[in-house]
Design a protein around this motif. Structure first.
Motif, mmCIF file in Angstrom:
data_model
loop_
_atom_site.group_PDB
_atom_site.id
_atom_site.type_symbol
_atom_site.label_atom_id
_atom_site.label_comp_id
_atom_site.label_asym_id
_atom_site.label_seq_id
_atom_site.Cartn_x
_atom_site.Cartn_y
_atom_site.Cartn_z
ATOM 1 N N ILE A 182 -17.288 18.454 2.446
ATOM 2 C CA ILE A 182 -16.197 17.490 1.630
ATOM 3 C C ILE A 182 -16.541 16.270 1.884
ATOM 4 O O ILE A 182 -16.520 15.691 3.052
ATOM 5 N N HIS A 183 -16.431 15.491 0.521
ATOM 6 C CA HIS A 183 -16.977 14.018 0.648
ATOM 7 C C HIS A 183 -15.851 13.238 1.544
ATOM 8 O O HIS A 183 -14.644 13.222 1.358
ATOM 9 N N GLY A 184 -16.430 12.397 2.586
ATOM 10 C CA GLY A 184 -15.534 11.523 3.474
ATOM 11 C C GLY A 184 -14.691 12.356 4.395
ATOM 12 O O GLY A 184 -13.943 11.660 4.776
ATOM 13 N N LYS A 185 -14.897 13.491 4.391
ATOM 14 C CA LYS A 185 -14.061 14.228 5.577
ATOM 15 C C LYS A 185 -13.703 13.518 6.771
ATOM 16 O O LYS A 185 -12.720 13.649 7.355
ATOM 17 N N CYS A 186 -14.842 12.953 7.447
ATOM 18 C CA CYS A 186 -14.557 12.323 8.789
ATOM 19 C C CYS A 186 -14.368 10.855 8.592
ATOM 20 O O CYS A 186 -14.552 10.071 9.653
ATOM 21 N N GLY A 187 -14.173 10.293 7.399
ATOM 22 C CA GLY A 187 -14.258 8.884 7.334
ATOM 23 C C GLY A 187 -15.701 8.183 7.212
ATOM 24 O O GLY A 187 -16.657 8.652 7.474
ATOM 25 N N PRO A 188 -15.578 6.782 7.001
ATOM 26 C CA PRO A 188 -16.840 5.895 6.966
ATOM 27 C C PRO A 188 -17.646 5.911 8.261
ATOM 28 O O PRO A 188 -18.817 5.803 8.016
ATOM 29 N N PHE A 189 -17.068 6.284 9.335
ATOM 30 C CA PHE A 189 -17.726 5.958 10.577
ATOM 31 C C PHE A 189 -17.612 7.100 11.442
ATOM 32 O O PHE A 189 -17.896 7.180 12.617
ATOM 33 N N GLY A 190 -17.452 8.437 10.732
ATOM 34 C CA GLY A 190 -17.294 9.740 11.256
ATOM 35 C C GLY A 190 -18.540 10.713 11.219
ATOM 36 O O GLY A 190 -19.338 10.315 10.046
ATOM 37 N N PRO A 242 -12.709 19.416 17.571
ATOM 38 C CA PRO A 242 -12.616 19.218 16.159
ATOM 39 C C PRO A 242 -13.974 18.914 15.781
ATOM 40 O O PRO A 242 -14.917 18.526 16.436
ATOM 41 N N ILE A 243 -14.058 19.105 14.413
ATOM 42 C CA ILE A 243 -15.074 19.079 13.497
ATOM 43 C C ILE A 243 -15.645 17.491 13.513
ATOM 44 O O ILE A 243 -16.922 17.334 13.178
ATOM 45 N N CYS A 244 -15.057 16.282 13.589
ATOM 46 C CA CYS A 244 -15.077 15.258 13.439
ATOM 47 C C CYS A 244 -15.169 14.267 14.854
ATOM 48 O O CYS A 244 -14.225 14.497 15.574
ATOM 49 N N THR A 245 -16.179 13.488 14.808
ATOM 50 C CA THR A 245 -16.318 12.965 15.846
ATOM 51 C C THR A 245 -16.754 11.297 15.396
ATOM 52 O O THR A 245 -17.286 11.077 14.460
ATOM 53 N N CYS A 246 -16.539 10.366 16.039
ATOM 54 C CA CYS A 246 -17.079 8.903 15.780
ATOM 55 C C CYS A 246 -18.506 8.757 15.932
ATOM 56 O O CYS A 246 -19.074 9.350 17.144
ATOM 57 N N LEU A 247 -18.945 7.758 15.458
ATOM 58 C CA LEU A 247 -20.407 7.430 15.387
ATOM 59 C C LEU A 247 -20.617 6.752 16.902
ATOM 60 O O LEU A 247 -19.600 5.891 17.129
ATOM 61 N N LYS A 248 -21.573 6.546 17.557
ATOM 62 C CA LYS A 248 -21.600 5.639 18.568
ATOM 63 C C LYS A 248 -21.434 4.360 18.275
ATOM 64 O O LYS A 248 -21.612 3.793 17.272
ATOM 65 N N GLY A 249 -20.429 3.727 19.135
ATOM 66 C CA GLY A 249 -20.061 2.437 18.820
ATOM 67 C C GLY A 249 -18.903 2.134 18.255
ATOM 68 O O GLY A 249 -18.286 0.995 17.932
ATOM 69 N N LYS A 250 -18.270 3.349 17.568
ATOM 70 C CA LYS A 250 -17.238 3.258 17.026
ATOM 71 C C LYS A 250 -16.247 4.007 17.602
ATOM 72 O O LYS A 250 -16.339 4.949 18.356
ATOM 73 N N GLU A 251 -14.601 3.602 16.941
ATOM 74 C CA GLU A 251 -13.600 4.348 17.768
ATOM 75 C C GLU A 251 -12.628 4.751 16.676
ATOM 76 O O GLU A 251 -12.568 4.185 15.632
#
Length: 161
Positions: A133-141, A149-158
């Motif tokens: 699904i488009h953008g499921k985890c947001g722009p930095f997920g 959970p299926i979504c995690t933050c990219l390294k350096g993001k919170e």
């Protein structure tokens, strides 16, 4: 089956979902060809991108690997008419009874009639996981359907709180 889209006029032939499985009025999901850039097949939710196939690669949409191997997903062609118009069509063997349904929950399904079982069998659906699904985890997920959970933050993001 034919989907036509024109990049200059914005006109598109769309498949639309029902409002619910028991209410055939027009629902929130629509599907068709997005002719901007390299053509892709999209599902939109209230006009916003929900899922896309990836660009057309000459014989298939690159985000649908099953198109290369599935007897049922073969036979699609995408024609550039040269005036901003693209036509996605399916030429199928009349021996196969295929149907494509966009459900009220935004799933595009391909089904074929199984003559032996006297019923419809599902062969393919998209999106196939929540991560499609488009953008499921947001722009930095980052999304991994195998995790909870299926979504995690990219390294350096919170996560925003």
């Amino acid at each position: 089956m034919r989907f036509i889209a024109n990049a200059r006029t914005g006109n598109k032939t769309l498949l639309t979902s029902w409002r619910s499985s028991s209410d055939p009025s027009v629902g929130n999901f629509s599907a068709g060809v997005n002719p901007l850039g390299i053509p892709e097949f999209f599902i939109w939710y209230n006009g916003l991108p929900f899922w896309c196939s990836g660009p057309w690669g000459g014989q298939n949409f690159i985000g649908i690997p099953e198109m290369s191997t599935s007897v049922y997903l073969r036979g699609f062609t995408l024609q550039d008419e040269g005036d901003g118009t693209f036509i996605l069509s399916l030429v199928q063997d009349p021996a196969y009874r295929l149907t494509y349904v966009l459900t009220s929950r935004g799933k595009l399904t391909e089904q074929y009639w199984d003559y032996g079982k006297q019923g419809w069998e599902y062969t393919w659906e998209a999106p196939s996981t929540e991560c499609d699904i488009h953008g499921k985890c947001g722009p930095f997920g980052s999304c991994d359907a195998q995790n909870s959970p299926i979504c995690t933050c990219l390294k350096g993001k919170e996560v925003d709180k």
